[in-house]
Enzyme design. Structure first.
Site, PDB file in Angstrom:
ATOM      1  N   CYS A  54      -8.200   0.806  -6.671  1.00 17.50           N
ATOM      2  CA  CYS A  54      -9.133   1.720  -7.341  1.00 17.50           C
ATOM      3  C   CYS A  54      -8.784   1.946  -8.797  1.00 17.50           C
ATOM      4  O   CYS A  54      -9.659   2.079  -9.634  1.00 17.50           O
ATOM      5  CB  CYS A  54      -9.121   3.046  -6.600  1.00 17.50           C
ATOM      6  SG  CYS A  54      -7.446   3.657  -6.387  1.00 17.50           S
ATOM      7  N   GLU A  71     -10.825  10.825  -3.750  1.00 17.09           N
ATOM      8  CA  GLU A  71     -10.145   9.737  -4.474  1.00 17.09           C
ATOM      9  C   GLU A  71     -11.108   8.565  -4.508  1.00 17.09           C
ATOM     10  O   GLU A  71     -11.252   7.844  -3.510  1.00 17.09           O
ATOM     11  CB  GLU A  71      -8.856   9.343  -3.738  1.00 17.09           C
ATOM     12  CG  GLU A  71      -7.773  10.390  -3.780  1.00 17.09           C
ATOM     13  CD  GLU A  71      -7.106  10.508  -5.146  1.00 17.09           C
ATOM     14  OE1 GLU A  71      -7.385   9.681  -6.037  1.00 17.09           O
ATOM     15  OE2 GLU A  71      -6.323  11.448  -5.316  1.00 17.09           O
ATOM     16  N   GLU A  88      -3.671  13.643  -5.340  1.00 12.44           N
ATOM     17  CA  GLU A  88      -2.712  13.293  -4.302  1.00 12.44           C
ATOM     18  C   GLU A  88      -1.356  13.128  -4.992  1.00 12.44           C
ATOM     19  O   GLU A  88      -1.280  12.970  -6.204  1.00 12.44           O
ATOM     20  CB  GLU A  88      -3.140  12.010  -3.577  1.00 12.44           C
ATOM     21  CG  GLU A  88      -4.421  12.250  -2.804  1.00 12.44           C
ATOM     22  CD  GLU A  88      -4.799  11.164  -1.818  1.00 12.44           C
ATOM     23  OE1 GLU A  88      -4.688   9.983  -2.136  1.00 12.44           O
ATOM     24  OE2 GLU A  88      -5.236  11.537  -0.708  1.00 12.44           O
ATOM     25  N   ASN A 142      -8.262  -0.712   1.433  1.00 14.39           N
ATOM     26  CA  ASN A 142      -7.329  -1.494   0.604  1.00 14.39           C
ATOM     27  C   ASN A 142      -5.852  -1.151   0.840  1.00 14.39           C
ATOM     28  O   ASN A 142      -4.995  -2.004   0.733  1.00 14.39           O
ATOM     29  CB  ASN A 142      -7.698  -1.384  -0.874  1.00 14.39           C
ATOM     30  CG  ASN A 142      -7.680   0.030  -1.381  1.00 14.39           C
ATOM     31  OD1 ASN A 142      -7.767   0.981  -0.606  1.00 14.39           O
ATOM     32  ND2 ASN A 142      -7.569   0.191  -2.678  1.00 14.39           N
TER      33      ASN A 142
END
Ligand code: NAD
Length: 487
Positions: A283, A249, A461, A152
């Site tokens: 997400c 993630e 992150e 994505n």
């Protein structure tokens, strides 16, 4: 329409091909045209990438942090200079509208390179007094880190992983998603141009088996995956066998809570951003929108009106607000969820079908879709759809909304819209999520940590936090006296 790279992989500072690898294509999702033909990595390619990364990492770890920072800063500048070309490539590879890729993809990658360049120069340990003795700590790199990307945000994901990894003195071997292989190759070229040693950031292409080979390679110190929970479980357990570090993630089914006193336009804007940006393929999307009953009717009617006005079309047209999904195969999955919503009794108030886009009949388009009267047990309220499908649920009290919002195995993100400052903070604290927005949604500045709790992931992150996940502490105990031994 062509975006053929020089070769499939980028290893040790140069493009490399091995035609013995499984062939695959990058397809432009708006037209169905093949824009590039590549080969997945063979075991020879994986070995070459790992060996060159091991060599580069030794050299890079010995470079002074301020000099590492210069390379990353220069890379950030080059990414910004080439933003237009990188954004067009990203739009071709993913189908996302140029209106978005110009501001959210390579641009956010440049932000990460620049921010972690600044942090590279601040790496330090601590001095620990121990009476007669003392100890000091060093923050050391992990070694060769493997990055595995989702489709994505291909360029952003590569930068969000590479920037902190390299800042801390690691090398990275990156495997993009097989669906979007192109952006990471450009980052590899740019890092070399910026002065990174050959092999510091290698890109190898391939499917899950290549990812698995990298994640379990003897020279891999860490695996950072962006992907689904199912893949995360596999990669996490494979990494555990070698006691490797991980960052995961993963996916989500995040809630947005809209209270009666919220600004209705802001709440609708947040809910739309959190469901329709990147055609819903994000997400952290807030796909369960809980609206308090006093606001529900007005919310739904204005939301429907604004949703129907979204401009769908050619993603290269600057006026297009929503492009296609990443592929026809993914569209089938998303339409399956829409069908499940209808079947299970949700009320469709906007979209739900395939739009007619003149001249783009082979594109993977889906209408932005809103379901009302959604209940917690419906498939569309429980499973990650990863498409432009919003579920609106109603609630009466704060306690009820928080309990229902938390009743999911996921915990990536959450949002709360209210004018009551005390309630905003109380709810943000009570929601089980790695990131919670108050009166906003889906803002991910590089300065703030990003990542999930529960099954949505491990590690962070962005922010200073990311540095902890790409380095490890060593304690050095200094004895100033004799050795007090009973033997
Ligand atoms: P995916 O899990 O299918 O694939 C992700 C990557 O893992 C791909 O590169 C794939 O080739 C690789 N892979 C697959 N099997 C593997 C294995 N056994 N070992 C090693 N690697 C393997 O995910 P996707 O469909 O590409 O992306 C969509 C998913 O990613 C969604 O669930 C979404 O929520 C999640 N995502 C999370 C974030 C985040 O930051 N939390 C960001 C973007 C996407």
């Amino acid at each position: 329409m062509q975006a053929q790279p020089t070769a499939s992989h980028f290893i040790d500072g140069a493009y490399v091909e091995d035609a013995a690898g499984r062939p695959f294509e990058s397809v432009h999702a708006a037209t169905g045209e093949t824009i590039a033909r590549l080969h997945a990595a063979t075991s020879g390619i994986v070995e070459a990438a790992m060996a060159s990364a091991v060599r580069a990492q030794r050299e890079w770890a010995a470079v002074a942090p301020a000099a590492r920072a210069r390379v990353l800063r220069r890379a950030a500048e080059i990414v910004r200079e080439r933003n237009r070309a990188l954004s067009e490539l990203e739009t071709l590879d993913t189908g996302k509208p140029i209106q978005e890729t110009l501001v959210a993809d390579a641009a956010s990658g440049a932000d990460a390179l620049e921010w972690f360049a600044a942090l590279a120069a601040t790496i330090a340990g601590e001095s620990v007094p121990l009476g007669r003795d003392f100890a000091y700590t060093r923050r050391e790199p992990l070694g060769v880190c493997v990055g595995i990307g989702a489709w994505n945000y291909p360029t952003q994901i590569a930068c969000w992983k590479a920037a902190p990894a390299l800042a801390c003195g690691n090398a990275m071997v990156f495997k993009p998603s097989e669906v979007t292989p192109l952006g990471a190759l450009k980052l590899a070229e740019i890092l070399i141009e910026a002065g990174a040693p050959n092999g510091l950031f290698n890109v190898v292409q391939g499917f899950g088996d290549v990812g698995a080979a990298l994640a379990t390679h003897a020279d891999t110190a860490k695996v950072s995956l962006t992907g689904s929970v199912a893949t995360g479980a596999k990669v996490y357990s494979a990494a555990a066998a070698g006691m490797r570090h991980v960052t995961m993630e993963l996916g989500g089914k995040s809630p947005i809570l809209v209270f009666d006193d919220a600004s209705i336009e802001a709440a609708i804007g947040g809910a739309m951003l959190g469901n329709f940006y990147s055609a819903g393929q994000i997400c952290s999307n807030g796909t369960r929108v809980f609206v308090q009953t006093g606001l529900l009717d007005r919310f739904l009617s204005r939301l429907t009106e604004r949703t129907r006005a979204i401009r769908i079309g050619d993603p290269l047209d600057p006026d297009t607000q929503m492009g296609p999904l990443v592929s026809l195969a993914h569209r089938e999955k998303v339409l399956g969820f829409v069908e499940a919503g209808r079947r299970e009794g949700a009320r469709l108030v906007a979209g739900g079908g395939v739009p007619k886009v003149q001249g783009y009949e082979k594109g993977a388009f889906v209408e932005p879709t809103v379901f009302a009267d959604v209940t917690d047990d419906m498939t569309i309220a429980r499973e990650e759809i990863f498409g432009p499908v919003m579920s609106v649920l109603s609630f009466e009290t704060e306690e009820e909304a928080v309990a229902r919002a938390n009743a999911t195995p996921f915990g990536l993100a959450a949002g709360v819209f209210t004018a009551d400052i005390a309630r905003a903070h109380r709810v943000a604290e009570a929601l089980q999520a790695g990131i919670c927005w108050i009166n906003a949604y889906n803002l991910t500045p590089v300065e703030a940590p990003f990542g999930g709790v529960k099954r949505s992931g491990i590690g962070r992150e962005n922010g200073r936090a990311a540095m902890d996940f790409y380095s490890q502490s060593k304690t050095i105990h200094v004895c100033l006296g004799g050795v007090d031994s009973p033997y």
